[in-house]
Design an enzyme around this catalytic site. Structure first.
Site, short mmCIF file in Angstrom:
data_model
loop_
_atom_site.label_atom_id
_atom_site.label_comp_id
_atom_site.label_asym_id
_atom_site.label_seq_id
_atom_site.Cartn_x
_atom_site.Cartn_y
_atom_site.Cartn_z
N THR A 1 0.83 -1.21 0.00
CA THR A 1 0.00 0.00 0.00
C THR A 1 0.86 1.26 0.00
O THR A 1 1.98 1.26 0.53
CB THR A 1 -0.90 0.00 1.25
OG1 THR A 1 -1.48 1.29 1.42
CG2 THR A 1 -0.13 -0.31 2.52
N ASP A 2 0.31 2.34 -0.52
CA ASP A 2 1.03 3.64 -0.48
C ASP A 2 1.14 4.17 0.94
O ASP A 2 1.94 5.07 1.21
CB ASP A 2 0.35 4.67 -1.39
CG ASP A 2 -1.08 5.02 -0.99
OD1 ASP A 2 -1.64 4.37 -0.08
OD2 ASP A 2 -1.65 5.95 -1.59
N TYR B 1 -1.26 -0.09 11.15
CA TYR B 1 -1.50 -0.82 9.89
C TYR B 1 -0.36 -0.57 8.91
O TYR B 1 0.25 -1.51 8.38
CB TYR B 1 -2.84 -0.38 9.27
CG TYR B 1 -2.97 -0.70 7.80
CD1 TYR B 1 -2.99 -2.02 7.35
CD2 TYR B 1 -3.06 0.32 6.83
CE1 TYR B 1 -3.09 -2.32 5.99
CE2 TYR B 1 -3.16 0.03 5.48
CZ TYR B 1 -3.17 -1.30 5.07
OH TYR B 1 -3.26 -1.59 3.72
N LYS C 1 2.54 -3.14 7.36
CA LYS C 1 2.72 -3.36 5.92
C LYS C 1 4.17 -3.04 5.52
O LYS C 1 4.77 -3.76 4.71
CB LYS C 1 1.74 -2.51 5.11
CG LYS C 1 0.29 -2.93 5.22
CD LYS C 1 -0.02 -4.30 4.63
CE LYS C 1 0.15 -4.35 3.13
NZ LYS C 1 -0.23 -5.69 2.59
P1 NAD Z 1 -9.61 -7.13 2.84
O1 NAD Z 1 -9.53 -6.75 4.27
O2 NAD Z 1 -10.88 -6.91 2.09
O3 NAD Z 1 -9.23 -8.68 2.65
C1 NAD Z 1 -8.16 -9.27 3.32
C2 NAD Z 1 -8.25 -10.78 3.11
O4 NAD Z 1 -7.14 -11.39 3.77
C3 NAD Z 1 -9.53 -11.41 3.67
O5 NAD Z 1 -10.08 -12.33 2.76
C4 NAD Z 1 -9.03 -12.13 4.93
O6 NAD Z 1 -9.82 -13.27 5.28
C5 NAD Z 1 -7.62 -12.51 4.50
N1 NAD Z 1 -6.74 -12.74 5.66
C6 NAD Z 1 -6.56 -11.91 6.72
N2 NAD Z 1 -5.71 -12.47 7.60
C7 NAD Z 1 -5.33 -13.67 7.07
C8 NAD Z 1 -4.47 -14.71 7.50
N3 NAD Z 1 -3.84 -14.63 8.68
N4 NAD Z 1 -4.30 -15.78 6.69
C9 NAD Z 1 -4.96 -15.88 5.51
N5 NAD Z 1 -5.81 -14.94 5.06
C10 NAD Z 1 -5.99 -13.84 5.83
O7 NAD Z 1 -8.39 -6.36 2.13
P2 NAD Z 1 -8.27 -5.72 0.68
O8 NAD Z 1 -8.83 -4.35 0.71
O9 NAD Z 1 -8.75 -6.70 -0.31
O10 NAD Z 1 -6.68 -5.57 0.58
C11 NAD Z 1 -5.88 -6.60 -0.01
C12 NAD Z 1 -4.43 -6.13 0.01
O11 NAD Z 1 -4.31 -4.89 -0.72
C13 NAD Z 1 -3.89 -5.85 1.41
O12 NAD Z 1 -2.56 -6.32 1.49
C14 NAD Z 1 -3.92 -4.33 1.52
O13 NAD Z 1 -2.89 -3.88 2.38
C15 NAD Z 1 -3.67 -3.92 0.08
N6 NAD Z 1 -4.21 -2.60 -0.30
C16 NAD Z 1 -5.52 -2.30 -0.08
C17 NAD Z 1 -6.02 -1.06 -0.51
C18 NAD Z 1 -7.48 -0.69 -0.32
O14 NAD Z 1 -7.83 0.47 -0.57
N7 NAD Z 1 -8.34 -1.59 0.09
C19 NAD Z 1 -5.16 -0.13 -1.14
C20 NAD Z 1 -3.84 -0.49 -1.35
C21 NAD Z 1 -3.37 -1.72 -0.93
#
Ligand code: NAD
Length: 328
Positions: A127-128, A151, A155
């Protein structure tokens, strides 16, 4: 081609898998996907329902920290994309132990499994927010990591382990760092689905502080396009920013959501600012654009479509909003 998508029962990972299995990436036509996910509160099997019956999908419930199980499952795959994380900043302020466990220890476990299985290619989704906050200009991949929330710090810890495993062990792993995503199937604790579902239920929306914090919004489909490009063309040990969406203050975003839901400004409820609240995020994604990346979803259209999706799918979000409220 066999892809292991870890944490892909969540918002972004499930979009990636649905796109992959429905021909959304023409460069990868015949693909088998294994989803490995713990199914925390944020993981939802319903997110994979549209592709559940396709022969190319397999689901394994497991914890990314369980290196033994992950190694067993990873064996025989051609590539791994890691989406698994604890992702909600506000939750990390209330308690960060799960964030350190999944985002740091879990990333380490994934890297060890990748070493043991000699999987040819790994992409780690980050993430940024690891860069902190920037008042002017934009971050490049060379900018220092200055995370402000637990958080973001967890990351950043995971990102540093990825870098070290690429350098020390020669693992073919790249990192993506994306700006704020929006789109369908996003858990209704994040600002856009939280506000839209509150407004659709006739409620108010909580706006932090002065509402002038700036975020760069990107449709989840564009994020997944960037991830796929990095998977196919990214270099080992390198970081790729994914952004180029739309910079908006939270107040501007809120006004757009009120308009889209036919609600007036009296539905805004001002609340105390979030501790450590980053003022502005902004990414320079020139490196990925050099590989041919460009966002394709215009923000206004993407936002309108997203609001319509939540309007049409109360059966998806109502049970989650109930659970969210019960969890406080
Ligand atoms: P989310 O919270 O919707 O989903 C996270 C998933 O990870 C869920 O399915 C959860 O069950 C699974 N999970 C959590 N802990 C776990 C574990 N210990 N073992 C196995 N699975 C596990 O998140 P998202 O929004 O889909 O984000 C996905 C990735 O993208 C993350 O790494 C996040 O940091 C990154 N990201 C998100 C955004 C955003 O705006 N949502 C932006 C940039 C980067």
């Amino acid at each position: 081609m066999r892809i292991l998508a870890v944490g892909a029962a969540g918002f972004i990972g499930s979009h990636y898998v649905r796109k992959l299995l429905t021909g959304g990436f023409p460069s990868m036509p015949d693909v088998h996907v294994t989803v490995f996910d713990k199914l925390t509160y944020a993981g939802n099997p319903e997110n994979l329902a549209p592709v559940r019956t396709l022969p190319g999908l397999e689901f394994v419930r497991g914890d990314i920290c369980d290196t033994g199980l992950l190694t067993e499952v990873m064996s025989g795959h051609d590539a791994v994309v890691n989406f698994a994380a604890e992702t909600h900043v506000d939750r990390s302020i209330n308690g960060s132990v799960d964030f350190v466990r999944t985002n740091v220890q879990g990333t380490h476990s994934l890297l060890e499994a990748a070493r043991a299985t000699r999987v040819p290619r790994v992409v780690h989704v980050s993430t940024d927010e690891v860069y902190g906050s920037i008042d002017e200009g934009s971050w490049t991949e060379e900018s220092p990591l200055l995370p402000n929330s637990p958080y973001a710090a967890s990351k950043a810890g995971g990102d540093l382990l990825v870098r070290a495993f690429a350098r020390t062990h020669g693992l073919d792993v790249s990192i993506t760092r994306c700006s704020n995503n929006y789109g369908p199937y996003q858990y209704p604790e994040k600002v856009i689905p939280l506000f839209v579902t509150s407004l659709l239920e006739g409620g108010t929306v909580p706006l932090y502080g002065d509402g002038l914090n700036v975020r760069d919004w990107l449709h989840v489909d564009d994020h997944c396009r960037g991830i796929q490009l990095v998977l196919e063309q990214g270099r080992p040990g390198e970081v790729y920013n994914i952004g180029g969406g739309e910079e908006l203050t939270n107040f501007q975003l809120t006004r757009m959501l009120l308009d889209a839901c036919g609600a007036g400004p009296e539905r805004i409820r001002k609340v105390a600012d979030r501790p450590g609240h980053d003022r502005r995020y902004s990414l320079d994604d020139g490196k990925l654009r050099g590989l041919g990346y460009a966002p394709q979803v215009p923000f206004r259209q993407g936002l309108a479509d997203t609001v319509e999706w939540y309007r049409a799918h109360p059966d998806w979000w109502r049970p989650l909003r109930g659970a969210h409220a019960a969890a406080g």
